[in-house]
Design a protein around this motif. Structure first.
Motif, PDB file in Angstrom:
ATOM      1  N   TYR A   1       7.120  48.065  -2.130  1.00 31.51           N
ATOM      2  CA  TYR A   1       6.052  47.667  -3.041  1.00 31.51           C
ATOM      3  C   TYR A   1       5.051  46.819  -2.272  1.00 31.51           C
ATOM      4  O   TYR A   1       5.253  46.519  -1.083  1.00 31.51           O
ATOM      5  N   CYS A   2       3.947  46.474  -2.922  1.00 32.62           N
ATOM      6  CA  CYS A   2       2.845  45.781  -2.235  1.00 32.62           C
ATOM      7  C   CYS A   2       3.121  44.293  -2.133  1.00 32.62           C
ATOM      8  O   CYS A   2       2.470  43.469  -2.807  1.00 32.62           O
TER       9      CYS A   2
ATOM     10  N   CYS B   1      -2.008  48.735  -6.201  1.00 32.26           N
ATOM     11  CA  CYS B   1      -1.424  47.805  -5.230  1.00 32.26           C
ATOM     12  C   CYS B   1      -1.824  46.369  -5.542  1.00 32.26           C
ATOM     13  O   CYS B   1      -0.992  45.463  -5.510  1.00 32.26           O
TER      14      CYS B   1
ATOM     15  N   VAL C   1       1.407  43.858   3.260  1.00 39.17           N
ATOM     16  CA  VAL C   1       0.007  44.247   3.045  1.00 39.17           C
ATOM     17  C   VAL C   1      -0.919  43.560   4.040  1.00 39.17           C
ATOM     18  O   VAL C   1      -1.852  44.172   4.567  1.00 39.17           O
TER      19      VAL C   1
END
Length: 311
Positions: A178-179, A97, A184
């Motif tokens: 996705y990160c 990540c 996040v």
């Protein structure tokens, strides 16, 4: 604090874009098709510029760097998303990540800077054509590319290091494919108001400064074009700049939508849509825009194909 740090090193769960329905499977296939188009188009652009000596100019060198950034951008996010969807697993490691966050942020920042510097190249070509080889030498082109890569990488390294050093606890589900930073940071324990404010200011600066440079360059270009007496010269000037302007509008528009909105106005769906546009759609369109509208690239492709046929 030690317990939090240990918990922070656990895997994250990427929610992804698709579920198991037939409609989402069709969308997944469409995304894969777009991904293959992006990889093929950008790879072809890079190979043509490297293979044809006529394209060994600063303008096409910068274009090859743009294609390399786009190629790496789609490769940073889509393969992992496809792998998770096909395997049924949605996990991504803490290191994975962090790496993904660093890469996409580096490539996005580098592209912002490079597109702005490419506008200077167009300004010199139209406003100072006789001094082009001096003001835009190969050395200057390489320096522009290196500055874009290094500046964006340094900025990304700082932001990624700070973000991933925060403690993560509770839910490990990232509501994204996705990160990406906005998804996040929501998982961080504790108060991150100061950090979010800092990131917002940095994003505004990273976007506004290139936009100012692009606007200034095209202001001078427009002034020069208006003073041209030949209609043919005006058409050539607009043809030279139109591809770059289209790419700039698509990229900066998507980035502003994704990063310059207040957090209170963000939703996971809007973040996903914005990310799909600038991380998948735009890298796919860029080589098509430059290739289809660029006679030099089209001629280079014909020469390469003719050479292969003869061989």
């Amino acid at each position: 604090m030690w317990r939090w740090n240990q918990t922070s090193l656990e895997d994250f769960i990427l929610q992804g874009l698709f579920d198991d329905s037939f409609n989402h499977f069709c969308l997944f296939l469409l995304i894969l098709l777009v991904f293959l188009t992006a990889v093929s188009g950008n790879s072809l652009t890079i190979l043509l510029i490297c293979a044809d000596p006529r394209l060994h100019t600063p303008m096409y060198f910068l274009l090859s760097q743009l294609s390399l950034m786009d190629l790496m951008h789609v490769s940073t996010t889509i393969p992992k998303m496809a792998s998770n969807y096909l395997s049924g697993k949605k996990s991504i490691s803490f290191v994975g990540c962090a790496t993904q966050h660093f890469l996409y942020l580096s490539l996005g920042g580098a592209e912002c800077l490079l597109l702005a510097l490419m506008s200077y190249d167009r300004y010199v070509a139209i406003c100072h054509p006789l001094r082009y080889t001096v003001l835009m030498s190969r050395r200057v082109g390489v320096m522009m590319a290196v500055m874009s890569w290094l500046s964006a990488s340094a900025n990304s390294l700082i932001h990624t290091s700070i973000l991933m050093s925060f403690p993560f606890c509770g839910s490990r589900i990232i509501h994204h494919f996705y990160c990406e930073y906005p998804a996040v940071v929501k998982l961080v324990c504790g108060d991150v108001t100061l950090y979010e404010t800092t990131v917002y200011i940095c994003s505004v600066i990273l976007l506004l400064l290139p936009i100012i440079l692009v606007s200034t360059s095209y202001g001078f270009i427009l002034h020069s074009v208006i003073q041209m007496r030949s209609a043919g010269s005006k058409r050539n000037a607009f043809a030279t700049c139109s591809s770059h302007l289209i790419v700039v509008s698509l990229w900066y528009g998507a980035c502003m939508f994704s990063y310059m909105r207040p957090r209170s106005q963000r939703t996971p769906l809007q973040d996903k849509v914005g990310s799909v546009f600038y991380s998948i759609i735009t890298p796919t369109l860029n080589p098509l825009i430059y290739t289809l509208r660029n006679k030099d690239v089209a001629k280079a492709l014909k020469r390469v194909l003719r050479r292969d046929i003869v061989v």
